[in-house]
Write a protein that holds these residues in place. Structure first.
Motif, PDB file in Angstrom:
ATOM      1  N   GLU A  76       0.831  -1.202   0.000  1.00  0.00           N
ATOM      2  CA  GLU A  76       0.000   0.000   0.000  1.00  0.00           C
ATOM      3  C   GLU A  76       0.869   1.257   0.000  1.00  0.00           C
ATOM      4  OE1 GLU A  76      -2.754  -0.177   3.214  1.00  0.00           O
ATOM      5  OE2 GLU A  76      -3.510  -2.169   2.686  1.00  0.00           O
ATOM      6  N   ASP A 126      -8.005   1.856   0.814  1.00  0.00           N
ATOM      7  CA  ASP A 126      -6.538   1.853   0.862  1.00  0.00           C
ATOM      8  C   ASP A 126      -5.931   3.182   0.462  1.00  0.00           C
ATOM      9  OD1 ASP A 126      -6.600  -0.767   1.682  1.00  0.00           O
ATOM     10  OD2 ASP A 126      -6.255  -1.596  -0.322  1.00  0.00           O
ATOM     11  N   SER A 146      -4.857   7.230   3.053  1.00  0.00           N
ATOM     12  CA  SER A 146      -5.861   6.180   3.230  1.00  0.00           C
ATOM     13  C   SER A 146      -7.066   6.772   3.969  1.00  0.00           C
ATOM     14  CB  SER A 146      -5.269   4.995   4.004  1.00  0.00           C
ATOM     15  OG  SER A 146      -4.685   5.432   5.223  1.00  0.00           O
TER      16      SER A 146
END
Length: 467
Positions: free
Chosen positions: A338, A372, A363
């Motif tokens: 991420e 995300d 996020s």
């Protein structure tokens, strides 16, 4: 380097502060800047003032071929700066590396330097560099308002770790780069010490889970050199690595008081080891802030190495990696993925790859729902919603539907915004690959405001960012 070279050509007196955490490349930067220029780097040590002056005397005498100085030496810091003043009628670089070590031994040094800068050095052609690895001490000694040197510097460089695109450019293999960056982060000294032809399991076993490897002890070394009470910081970092991200959870897990946890979290943020995140599109003062370890090697060490120190000390590191690390490594890397995608998007922002120039990102979470990544432009009223999966054969239709449902709970300019959606994975189910990827040819269009990015697309974005 570009900034330093530009200042060098100005021929004006410069007082530059270069600082950043250990192993990030400060000394290497200075040495390369000194290449083919007039000047020298003096490295301070943790030793008595008299020994430091004696050693500086020898090094300066050798550089200027001064036999008299070699015999007499500097008696104090006044004589040292007076000598530099006499040599600064021509352009010269004097870099003092690990400056905090000198101040630690003689706290009058900043005042002495202030006096010489104000009365003499600022009228010369000197290019003075003060460098240090203790971020907190460099800021307090040189840059804060109550420091004698406040207002004297002409520039500063906070050297930060390398971005993922640089690690990819070094390793040349996108999947391996994701694995290596997830473990070692962007510290140049760590990455360049590795044999990147090894598998990640072999690399972890050899470089972290061996008691004689320098990375095994380096995390402790960095913390003990920066902090006066490392045991409390160890407890907080260990708690965060285990998934306790709110201040309340950290307090309950460590048994420390709320005040102590708050104080130490602030210090870790100042050291650039921890970051506080709030949901994208909300104020930074939002009470929903969560805390995360910022440096990947710190996170990996506290998550996996620290709980297995006993096994490592007994030369069972290979067994620990096989049984305590690799079964969980994919999940761990998924969380780092991420951050990697976010870093890549930041690297290509404004380069005609993404659908718009975003001015905010992060996020998002609220009442059990999470997204995300969100990227948005306040001026264009555009927003991009993203989900990242470090998995193969991801079914995009199901994931996309869930993402669109969650996006409606984000209140940012909900009545007047243009929405885009993006899914990122190692690979997608073959029937989903008809969706076009972000353009890398200079066009901004995205068909149907939706895009899928697989590992090949991510690699293309990395190459685009490096152009």
């Amino acid at each position: 380097m570009s900034s330093l070279n530009s200042r060098w050509k100005s021929n004006k007196p410069e007082f530059i502060v270069i600082y950043g955490r250990r192993r990030v490349g400060k000394s290497e930067l200075i040495d390369r800047f000194l290449n083919k220029k007039r000047g020298l780097r003096l490295l301070a040590r943790e030793e008595a003032r008299e020994l430091q002056l004696r050693r500086f005397s020898v090094e300066v005498a050798d550089y200027f071929n001064d036999d008299f100085l070699r015999k007499t030496g500097f008696s104090d810091w006044d004589s040292f700066f007076e000598y530099l003043y006499q040599k600064s009628d021509e352009r010269i670089i004097i870099a003092i590396d690990e400056f905090p070590y000198l101040v630690k031994e003689d706290n009058a040094l900043p005042s002495i330097l202030q006096s010489f800068w104000d009365l003499k050095l600022k009228e010369t052609k000197i290019f003075l560099i003060l460098c240090g690895s203790s971020v907190r001490m460099m800021e307090s000694m040189v840059m804060e308002y109550n420091s004698p040197l406040y207002g004297r510097r002409t520039g500063q460089v906070l050297l930060r770790p390398l971005h993922f695109i640089h690690i990819y450019d070094y390793i040349k293999d996108i999947k391996k780069a994701v694995n290596y960056y997830s473990v070692y982060g962007g510290i140049p000294a760590y990455i360049t010490s590795l044999n990147v032809s090894q598998s990640i399991e072999e690399s972890i076993t050899e470089n972290i889970f061996r008691k004689d490897s320098y990375l095994f002890r380096d995390i402790e070394f960095v913390l003990r050199s920066e902090l006066s009470e490392p045991r409390y910081y160890f407890s907080i970092l260990l708690s965060i690595s285990n998934g306790n991200h709110s201040q309340g959870l950290i307090t309950n897990d460590t048994g420390l008081s709320k005040g102590i946890v708050n104080k130490y979290l602030s210090t870790l943020i100042d050291l650039d080891l921890v970051k506080r995140k709030v949901p994208a599109t909300v104020s930074k003062r939002c009470h929903r802030g969560l805390y995360y370890i910022k440096d990947n090697l710190f996170l990996f060490w506290f998550r996996f190495a620290y709980p297995n120190i006993m096994l490592i000390e007994r030369d069972l590191g290979d067994a620990a990696v096989k049984n305590q690390v690799m079964p969980y490594f994919s999940d761990y890397t998924g969380l780092r993925f991420e951050e990697i995608v976010e870093d890549i998007f930041l690297s290509v922002n404004g380069r005609d790859v993404l659908p718009f120039l975003f001015t905010g990102y992060g996020s998002w979470w609220h009442k059990g729902e999470e997204i995300d990544g969100i990227y948005y432009s306040d001026s264009e009223d555009k927003i991009l919603f993203c989900e990242y999966k470090w998995q193969d054969n991801v079914q995009a239709d199901i994931l996309l539907q869930k993402l669109k449902e969650k996006s409606q709970k984000v209140s940012w300019k909900k009545e007047n915004r243009t929405e885009y959606f993006c899914l990122v994975a190692r690979s997608f189910d073959s029937q989903d690959r008809h969706t076009p990827a972000f353009k890398t040819s200079g066009k901004k269009e995205i068909n149907n405001n939706t895009v899928l990015l697989d590992i090949n697309d991510i690699e293309a974005l990395c190459r685009k960012a490096s152009e």
